[in-house]
Design a protein around this motif. Structure first.
Motif, PDB file in Angstrom:
ATOM      1  N   PRO A   1       0.828  -1.210   0.000  1.00  0.00           N
ATOM      2  CA  PRO A   1       0.000   0.000   0.000  1.00  0.00           C
ATOM      3  C   PRO A   1       0.862   1.260   0.000  1.00  0.00           C
ATOM      4  O   PRO A   1       1.925   1.306   0.626  1.00  0.00           O
ATOM      5  N   GLN A   2       0.395   2.288  -0.705  1.00  0.00           N
ATOM      6  CA  GLN A   2       1.074   3.584  -0.702  1.00  0.00           C
ATOM      7  C   GLN A   2       0.698   4.401   0.534  1.00  0.00           C
ATOM      8  O   GLN A   2       1.429   5.301   0.929  1.00  0.00           O
ATOM      9  N   SER A   3      -0.419   4.072   1.128  1.00  0.00           N
ATOM     10  CA  SER A   3      -0.903   4.811   2.294  1.00  0.00           C
ATOM     11  C   SER A   3      -0.491   4.100   3.584  1.00  0.00           C
ATOM     12  O   SER A   3       0.138   3.036   3.557  1.00  0.00           O
ATOM     13  N   ARG A   4      -0.875   4.675   4.690  1.00  0.00           N
ATOM     14  CA  ARG A   4      -0.472   4.150   6.006  1.00  0.00           C
ATOM     15  C   ARG A   4      -1.058   2.766   6.245  1.00  0.00           C
ATOM     16  O   ARG A   4      -2.262   2.555   6.061  1.00  0.00           O
ATOM     17  N   MET A   5      -0.226   1.852   6.701  1.00  0.00           N
ATOM     18  CA  MET A   5      -0.677   0.501   7.009  1.00  0.00           C
ATOM     19  C   MET A   5      -1.010   0.383   8.496  1.00  0.00           C
ATOM     20  O   MET A   5      -0.565  -0.526   9.197  1.00  0.00           O
ATOM     21  N   ASP A   6      -1.815   1.314   8.964  1.00  0.00           N
ATOM     22  CA  ASP A   6      -2.234   1.338  10.365  1.00  0.00           C
ATOM     23  C   ASP A   6      -3.482   2.212  10.445  1.00  0.00           C
ATOM     24  O   ASP A   6      -3.834   2.909   9.490  1.00  0.00           O
ATOM     25  N   ILE A   7      -4.128   2.211  11.596  1.00  0.00           N
ATOM     26  CA  ILE A   7      -5.379   2.951  11.736  1.00  0.00           C
ATOM     27  C   ILE A   7      -5.118   4.420  12.067  1.00  0.00           C
ATOM     28  O   ILE A   7      -4.014   4.800  12.474  1.00  0.00           O
ATOM     29  N   LEU A   8      -6.145   5.239  11.909  1.00  0.00           N
ATOM     30  CA  LEU A   8      -6.067   6.643  12.275  1.00  0.00           C
ATOM     31  C   LEU A   8      -6.219   6.816  13.779  1.00  0.00           C
ATOM     32  O   LEU A   8      -6.887   6.015  14.442  1.00  0.00           O
ATOM     33  N   SER A   9      -5.629   7.875  14.296  1.00  0.00           N
ATOM     34  CA  SER A   9      -5.828   8.216  15.707  1.00  0.00           C
ATOM     35  C   SER A   9      -7.171   8.927  15.856  1.00  0.00           C
ATOM     36  O   SER A   9      -7.791   9.345  14.869  1.00  0.00           O
TER      37      SER A   9
END
Length: 505
Positions: free
Chosen positions: A407-415
């Protein structure tokens, strides 16, 4: 040519496209990533639906993320039903790590970090765009199937909808239809019987219990206004990227009835409102349904038939539906047969049942001279998957083991603060924040019953009262009794008998 050259030629021929396409990753042969063979999926075929399956931890979520990113880049909006709550990071740029750079070097695909336009949505009271629909929008057939009613009960629901249409009483939320059911079995029983036929109280009681069951799964939060407009799913941002609409469903995992109700109503609404697209160059919308087994495990036979029917028809509207689950066997065969793209991550063979399931899964894929599918299913690494799709002519592509791009985006959830930031900038959050409770069946019938009670009370007050008479005296009672006896036929005949005897003497 040797085996590798044959493989490269077969994959490139099978996954070529004249029109636009997205690249999922690079092909794998004998455990080695082949830089010269990319797995491309034509945009033209993405309305043919699909399946993304695999055991927990094998990379399904990252595959959906990659898929959604590529769709967004192509200007195609996405709707993601996020059960686990681990997809929101697509709104923020990723971070280039060493293992990502190494992976992309192997498959010869450039890597750049990027963020994508996101709307966060909710069926409950979570922060985000509130999704609602009215009971009337469901219609009697779909509403009956959601409640799993038999033919007799469904017939009564049809009468209820017809009665409300005839009387111009909107059915907006669950309290409306509950009020109508109470009315037709009590105050309005004769009115309904005269115009629509008699209705059994046992039948209405069953329907009411089914509605209460749905209500207990927070169905009362979903039914109502302002009703969500499906056009708001089709937005493109100022940079030409399609919006990724994420429905946060982490708080309804134990409410499958609500989940399946929403999903089916959404598909039906999209199908009804979107025009026919025919053989378009790319889809209008792609929907990912995570943890799809939650729908199918709890769905009635009638509901499964409805889902299968809509899946068959909705692709003509330019909409692709992708089911995400752990095992392909979670998806009914009637639905599975409609799926053009299949991305299969690794499966685990811990038990005899697991091994049988893997053999059945392998049978669902095209045979390949390069792989033993049942063996490969248990040996795929994280972020690797078996892929087969449809080419632009609708012919199945060769089965290929694929090293998926990162993935080009964050591989984690948003705060929490990042979620608040996105919601604060959202026009849709403001649009759907207000709960509207306009006059509908509940208020109309409540007023009708109150008016009827008031009229009845006034009529009772105005009715003439009986004039009171004084109690008769003892003398009057005795006199009346004596006169009654004296004037009786029996007494008269007796007197004449005595007189005749006396005169004869």
């Amino acid at each position: 040519m040797n085996k590798k050259d044959n493989f490269i030629q077969d994959i490139n021929n099978g996954y070529s496209a004249k029109g636009d396409s997205i690249i999922l990753g690079g092909a794998i042969l004998d455990g080695e990533a082949i830089a010269e063979a990319h797995v491309k999926i034509p945009l033209k075929t993405l309305n043919r639906h699909g399946l993304i399956a695999g055991a927990t931890g094998t990379g399904k979520t990252k595959t959906i993320q990659v898929f959604s990113e590529q769709l967004s880049n192509a200007g195609i909006p996405v709707l993601m039903m996020d059960i686990k709550g681990d997809f929101s990071g697509i709104a923020k740029e990723g971070k280039e790590e060493g293992f990502i750079t190494e992976r992309h070097a192997k498959i010869n695909i450039p890597y750049n970090v990027a963020a994508f336009p996101v709307e966060l949505m909710s069926l409950s009271k979570q922060n985000g765009v509130r999704l609602r629909a009215t009971v009337s929008e469901f219609g009697p057939v779909l509403f009956s199937r959601i409640l799993d009613l038999n033919d007799t009960q469904a017939g009564v629901v049809a009468v209820i909808f017809k009665y409300c249409d005839d009387k111009q009483m909107p059915l907006l939320d669950l309290k409306d239809i509950k009020k109508v059911i109470n009315y037709i079995t009590e105050e309005g029983k004769e009115e309904i019987a005269a115009s629509y036929g008699k209705i059994s109280t046992a039948t209405t009681g069953t329907i009411l219990r089914k509605i209460i069951e749905l209500e207990q799964q927070d169905g009362d939060l979903f039914f109502g206004e302002l009703s969500f407009e499906t056009d708001d799913l089709m937005r493109i941002d100022e940079n030409g990227k399609g919006y990724v609409n994420i429905i946060r469903l982490t708080d309804i995992q134990d409410k499958p009835k609500l989940f399946s109700t929403f999903m089916l109503s959404l598909l039906a609404e999209i199908y009804q409102k979107m025009p026919e697209k025919g053989d378009a160059e790319q889809p209008e919308l792609v929907i990912f349904i995570d943890e799809a087994h939650l729908i199918f495990n709890e769905a009635s036979k009638a509901l499964l038939e409805q889902i299968e029917t809509i899946v068959k028809l909705i692709r003509s509207k330019g909409v692709g539906v992708y089911f995400v689950t752990q095992n392909p066997m979670d998806v009914p065969s009637g639905v599975l047969a409609q799926l053009g793209l299949k991305i299969q991550h690794a499966l685990r063979a811990f038990t005899a049942n697991d091994r049988q399931a893997i053999k059945k899964t392998a049978d669902n894929y095209p045979t390949s001279q390069y792989y033993k599918t049942d063996e490969l299913l248990t040996s795929l690494g994280i972020g690797e998957a078996l892929v087969t799709a449809l080419n632009e002519k609708g012919v199945p592509t060769p089965l290929v083991a694929t090293m998926m791009r990162a993935p080009q985006s964050r591989m984690d959830i948003l705060s929490a603060s990042e979620i608040d930031e996105i919601n604060g900038k959202s026009k849709l959050v403001k649009k759907y924040a207000e709960e509207i409770d306009r006059e509908s069946a509940f208020e109309i019938l409540t007023k009708k019953i109150a008016d009827a009670n008031e009229v009845a009370a006034q009529q009772e007050e105005q009715a003439p009262t009986k004039s009171s008479k004084s109690e008769p005296s003892t003398t009057e009672v005795v006199t009346k009794s004596v006169l009654k006896v004296v004037t009786s036929a029996t007494f008269i005949r007796g007197v004449f008998g005595v007189l005749s005897k006396f005169l004869k003497k």
